[in-house]
Design a protein around this motif. Structure first.
Motif, PDB file in Angstrom:
ATOM      1  N   LEU A  50      54.222  -7.518 100.924  1.00 16.68           N
ATOM      2  CA  LEU A  50      55.501  -6.977 100.452  1.00 16.68           C
ATOM      3  C   LEU A  50      55.480  -6.851  98.930  1.00 16.68           C
ATOM      4  CD1 LEU A  50      57.989  -8.975 102.746  1.00 16.68           C
ATOM      5  CD2 LEU A  50      57.097  -6.659 103.105  1.00 16.68           C
ATOM      6  N   ALA A  51      54.910  -7.868  98.266  1.00 18.75           N
ATOM      7  CA  ALA A  51      54.832  -7.829  96.798  1.00 18.75           C
ATOM      8  C   ALA A  51      53.927  -6.684  96.338  1.00 18.75           C
ATOM      9  CB  ALA A  51      54.313  -9.164  96.278  1.00 18.75           C
ATOM     10  N   GLU A  52      52.827  -6.502  97.044  1.00 22.48           N
ATOM     11  CA  GLU A  52      51.890  -5.429  96.667  1.00 22.48           C
ATOM     12  C   GLU A  52      52.558  -4.056  96.757  1.00 22.48           C
ATOM     13  OE1 GLU A  52      47.730  -3.629  98.308  1.00 22.48           O
ATOM     14  OE2 GLU A  52      48.270  -5.656  98.950  1.00 22.48           O
ATOM     15  N   HIS A  53      53.565  -3.960  97.616  1.00 26.22           N
ATOM     16  CA  HIS A  53      54.261  -2.677  97.779  1.00 26.22           C
ATOM     17  C   HIS A  53      55.597  -2.636  97.033  1.00 26.22           C
ATOM     18  CE1 HIS A  53      51.078  -2.396 100.709  1.00 26.22           C
ATOM     19  NE2 HIS A  53      51.218  -1.091 100.612  1.00 26.22           N
ATOM     20  N   GLY A  54      55.724  -3.530  96.047  1.00 28.12           N
ATOM     21  CA  GLY A  54      56.819  -3.377  95.089  1.00 28.12           C
ATOM     22  C   GLY A  54      57.966  -4.354  95.188  1.00 28.12           C
ATOM     23  N   ALA A  55      58.023  -5.181  96.239  1.00 31.37           N
ATOM     24  CA  ALA A  55      59.171  -6.094  96.398  1.00 31.37           C
ATOM     25  C   ALA A  55      59.037  -7.307  95.480  1.00 31.37           C
ATOM     26  CB  ALA A  55      59.274  -6.561  97.849  1.00 31.37           C
ATOM     27  N   GLY A  56      60.169  -7.794  94.993  1.00 24.65           N
ATOM     28  CA  GLY A  56      60.207  -9.135  94.434  1.00 24.65           C
ATOM     29  C   GLY A  56      60.282 -10.085  95.620  1.00 24.65           C
ATOM     30  N   VAL A  57      59.654 -11.258  95.526  1.00 23.64           N
ATOM     31  CA  VAL A  57      59.640 -12.131  96.704  1.00 23.64           C
ATOM     32  C   VAL A  57      60.144 -13.538  96.396  1.00 23.64           C
ATOM     33  CG1 VAL A  57      57.911 -10.965  98.137  1.00 23.64           C
ATOM     34  CG2 VAL A  57      57.147 -12.518  96.366  1.00 23.64           C
ATOM     35  N   LEU A  58      60.937 -14.049  97.330  1.00 22.44           N
ATOM     36  CA  LEU A  58      61.372 -15.439  97.314  1.00 22.44           C
ATOM     37  C   LEU A  58      60.511 -16.156  98.336  1.00 22.44           C
ATOM     38  CD1 LEU A  58      65.227 -14.709  97.475  1.00 22.44           C
ATOM     39  CD2 LEU A  58      63.874 -15.259  95.432  1.00 22.44           C
ATOM     40  N   LEU A  59      59.699 -17.090  97.847  1.00 22.28           N
ATOM     41  CA  LEU A  59      58.720 -17.763  98.705  1.00 22.28           C
ATOM     42  C   LEU A  59      59.313 -19.092  99.158  1.00 22.28           C
ATOM     43  CD1 LEU A  59      55.647 -17.261  96.322  1.00 22.28           C
ATOM     44  CD2 LEU A  59      56.269 -15.827  98.295  1.00 22.28           C
ATOM     45  N   ALA A  60      59.579 -19.224 100.457  1.00 18.76           N
ATOM     46  CA  ALA A  60      60.256 -20.429 100.956  1.00 18.76           C
ATOM     47  C   ALA A  60      59.381 -21.207 101.933  1.00 18.76           C
ATOM     48  CB  ALA A  60      61.572 -20.039 101.642  1.00 18.76           C
ATOM     49  N   ALA A  61      59.372 -22.513 101.782  1.00 13.62           N
ATOM     50  CA  ALA A  61      58.702 -23.440 102.712  1.00 13.62           C
ATOM     51  C   ALA A  61      58.947 -24.845 102.156  1.00 13.62           C
ATOM     52  CB  ALA A  61      57.209 -23.147 102.836  1.00 13.62           C
ATOM     53  N   ARG A  62      58.294 -25.849 102.767  1.00 13.37           N
ATOM     54  CA  ARG A  62      58.442 -27.220 102.274  1.00 13.37           C
ATOM     55  C   ARG A  62      57.374 -27.580 101.250  1.00 13.37           C
ATOM     56  NH1 ARG A  62      58.039 -29.756 108.076  1.00 13.37           N
ATOM     57  NH2 ARG A  62      56.395 -28.183 107.963  1.00 13.37           N
ATOM     58  N   SER A  63      56.193 -26.931 101.327  1.00 16.53           N
ATOM     59  CA  SER A  63      55.048 -27.322 100.475  1.00 16.53           C
ATOM     60  C   SER A  63      55.116 -26.640  99.116  1.00 16.53           C
ATOM     61  CB  SER A  63      53.738 -26.934 101.153  1.00 16.53           C
ATOM     62  OG  SER A  63      53.685 -27.429 102.461  1.00 16.53           O
ATOM     63  N   GLU A  64      55.740 -27.330  98.153  1.00 15.33           N
ATOM     64  CA  GLU A  64      55.960 -26.728  96.835  1.00 15.33           C
ATOM     65  C   GLU A  64      54.639 -26.351  96.157  1.00 15.33           C
ATOM     66  OE1 GLU A  64      58.322 -29.163  94.249  1.00 15.33           O
ATOM     67  OE2 GLU A  64      58.660 -27.497  92.841  1.00 15.33           O
ATOM     68  N   ASP A  65      53.613 -27.222  96.312  1.00 15.95           N
ATOM     69  CA  ASP A  65      52.338 -26.949  95.631  1.00 15.95           C
ATOM     70  C   ASP A  65      51.724 -25.633  96.099  1.00 15.95           C
ATOM     71  OD1 ASP A  65      52.119 -28.146  98.130  1.00 15.95           O
ATOM     72  OD2 ASP A  65      50.250 -29.189  97.671  1.00 15.95           O
ATOM     73  N   LYS A  66      51.746 -25.401  97.402  1.00 14.91           N
ATOM     74  CA  LYS A  66      51.153 -24.165  97.940  1.00 14.91           C
ATOM     75  C   LYS A  66      51.969 -22.941  97.518  1.00 14.91           C
ATOM     76  CE  LYS A  66      49.178 -26.347 102.036  1.00 14.91           C
ATOM     77  NZ  LYS A  66      49.390 -26.543 103.460  1.00 14.91           N
ATOM     78  N   LEU A  67      53.280 -23.082  97.509  1.00 14.42           N
ATOM     79  CA  LEU A  67      54.136 -21.956  97.110  1.00 14.42           C
ATOM     80  C   LEU A  67      53.924 -21.626  95.633  1.00 14.42           C
ATOM     81  CD1 LEU A  67      57.534 -22.830  98.860  1.00 14.42           C
ATOM     82  CD2 LEU A  67      55.779 -21.229  99.648  1.00 14.42           C
ATOM     83  N   THR A  68      53.805 -22.659  94.803  1.00 15.70           N
ATOM     84  CA  THR A  68      53.627 -22.452  93.365  1.00 15.70           C
ATOM     85  C   THR A  68      52.303 -21.757  93.098  1.00 15.70           C
ATOM     86  OG1 THR A  68      54.923 -24.429  92.963  1.00 15.70           O
ATOM     87  CG2 THR A  68      53.597 -23.632  91.127  1.00 15.70           C
ATOM     88  N   GLU A  69      51.282 -22.163  93.836  1.00 16.31           N
ATOM     89  CA  GLU A  69      49.966 -21.529  93.678  1.00 16.31           C
ATOM     90  C   GLU A  69      50.045 -20.049  94.067  1.00 16.31           C
ATOM     91  OE1 GLU A  69      46.918 -23.370  96.003  1.00 16.31           O
ATOM     92  OE2 GLU A  69      45.432 -21.886  95.342  1.00 16.31           O
ATOM     93  N   LEU A  70      50.722 -19.770  95.186  1.00 15.28           N
ATOM     94  CA  LEU A  70      50.865 -18.378  95.630  1.00 15.28           C
ATOM     95  C   LEU A  70      51.668 -17.568  94.619  1.00 15.28           C
ATOM     96  CD1 LEU A  70      50.545 -16.178  97.811  1.00 15.28           C
ATOM     97  CD2 LEU A  70      52.587 -17.103  98.931  1.00 15.28           C
ATOM     98  N   ALA A  71      52.743 -18.159  94.113  1.00 21.39           N
ATOM     99  CA  ALA A  71      53.599 -17.443  93.155  1.00 21.39           C
ATOM    100  C   ALA A  71      52.800 -17.014  91.930  1.00 21.39           C
ATOM    101  CB  ALA A  71      54.778 -18.323  92.747  1.00 21.39           C
ATOM    102  N   GLY A  72      51.785 -17.813  91.589  1.00 22.18           N
ATOM    103  CA  GLY A  72      50.950 -17.499  90.425  1.00 22.18           C
ATOM    104  C   GLY A  72      50.176 -16.196  90.584  1.00 22.18           C
ATOM    105  N   SER A  73      50.001 -15.727  91.813  1.00 21.26           N
ATOM    106  CA  SER A  73      49.227 -14.497  92.007  1.00 21.26           C
ATOM    107  C   SER A  73      50.140 -13.296  92.308  1.00 21.26           C
ATOM    108  CB  SER A  73      48.211 -14.690  93.142  1.00 21.26           C
ATOM    109  OG  SER A  73      48.902 -14.979  94.346  1.00 21.26           O
TER     110      SER A  73
END
Ligand SMILES: NC(=O)c1ccc[n+]([C@@H]2O[C@H](COP(=O)([O-])OP(=O)(O)OC[C@H]3O[C@@H](n4cnc5c(N)ncnc54)[C@H](OP(=O)(O)O)[C@@H]3O)[C@@H](O)[C@H]2O)c1
Length: 256
Positions: free
Chosen positions: A31-54
């Motif tokens: 979704l991000a690659e096709h232009g959306a801003g994304v809200l990344l939700a889950a319990r594992s903050e470390d994994k979400l933060t790593e993903l948000a970095g890309s």
């Protein structure tokens, strides 16, 4: 003005629950690659933060979908118009009479009530703008039961019922609902279901070619990038080697 075909989701804000792994992670990236801003939700903050970095435009929302107030709180100040209710899990496989009520609670609270909490927190925003997309991750297990799948199967049948109900309750409001129902996808799903037993989880996909999380993300992307008058409602995705929830072909397994 010409539509932006390279970035068809420009200006949209997507919420993806269960974005820390598997299908949710792949969907957030697509979704991000096709232009959306994304809200990344889950319990594992470390994994979400790593993903948000890309991802260029991403925010991390640490939340447990089982907690209604927690979901409402995490979404305060956010106004997503493309919601992917993906967080879910199976816990154990075995006959109902041997099942553990605590495992049933986890599946029902996450797969059923988690979707209800997410929908409840976000649907008012879609109704207000009279548009947007709500994608639910069901499963072929919501269409066919299989031995040992009892409660997980029931939760995914409930997802299908919630999808049907949402269509009826909001018709005329411009909102599109999609249920995406995959067969076997190789993710962390089986590791979680089999209590961290990686060897047993790998054996689930032995000798066959399962779907990849990116295949499911691609289907979701297709649904949410149709023209506004087109609602792709139900998508069932099977691996070519899987004929039903009970019938698998394992051509790469030498013992077969
Ligand atoms: N894999 C398959 O074969 C398959 C087939 C059909 C349907 N599905 C469905 O696809 C969805 C995604 O599964 P997957 O295969 O991608 O599995 P996965 O790799 O294990 O990912 C599951 C995701 O759900 C999140 N999650 C679980 N419990 C949560 C909770 N209480 N609150 C918030 N997030 C939670 C996990 O994040 P945290 O642990 O960080 O919270 C993780 O991001 C599920 O609904 C599953 O039922 C999977």
């Amino acid at each position: 003005m010409q539509p932006n075909t390279a970035q068809p989701l420009a200006g949209r804000t997507a919420l993806v629950t269960g974005a820390s792994s598997g299908i949710g992670r792949a969907t957030a990236l697509a979704l991000a690659e096709h232009g959306a801003g994304v809200l990344l939700a889950a319990r594992s903050e470390d994994k979400l933060t790593e993903l948000a970095g890309s991802i260029a435009d991403a925010q991390v929302l640490v939340m447990d979908v089982r907690n209604a107030e927690g979901v409402e709180r995490a979404l305060e100040g956010h106004d997503p118009d493309l919601i992917v209710c993906n967080a879910g899990l199976g816990v154990g496989v075995g006959p109902l009479q041997a099942g553990k009520p605590a495992d049933w609670d986890k599946m029902i609270d996450t797969n059923v009530k988690g979707i209800l909490h997410t929908v409840h927190a976000t649907l008012p925003g879609l109704l207000e703008r009279k548009g947007g997309d709500m994608v639910l991750l069901g499963s072929v297990a919501g269409r066919q039961v299989y031995p040992g799948g009892n409660v997980y199967n029931a939760t995914k049948h409930a997802v299908k019922a919630i999808y049907d109900a949402l269509r009826l309750d909001t018709v005329g409001q411009g909102i599109r609902f999609t249920t995406v129902d995959p067969g076997m996808v190789e993710t962390n799903f089986s590791v979680v279901r089999l209590s961290g037993d990686h060897a047993a989880a790998e054996a689930v996909y032995r000798g066959m070619t399962p779907l990849r999380p990116e295949d499911v993300a691609d289907a979701i992307l297709y649904a949410v990038t149709r023209p506004p008058h087109v609602n792709v409602g139900e998508m069932v995705l099977w691996p070519t080697d899987q004929a039903s929830t009970r019938d698998l072909h394992r051509p790469l397994d030498p013992s077969q």
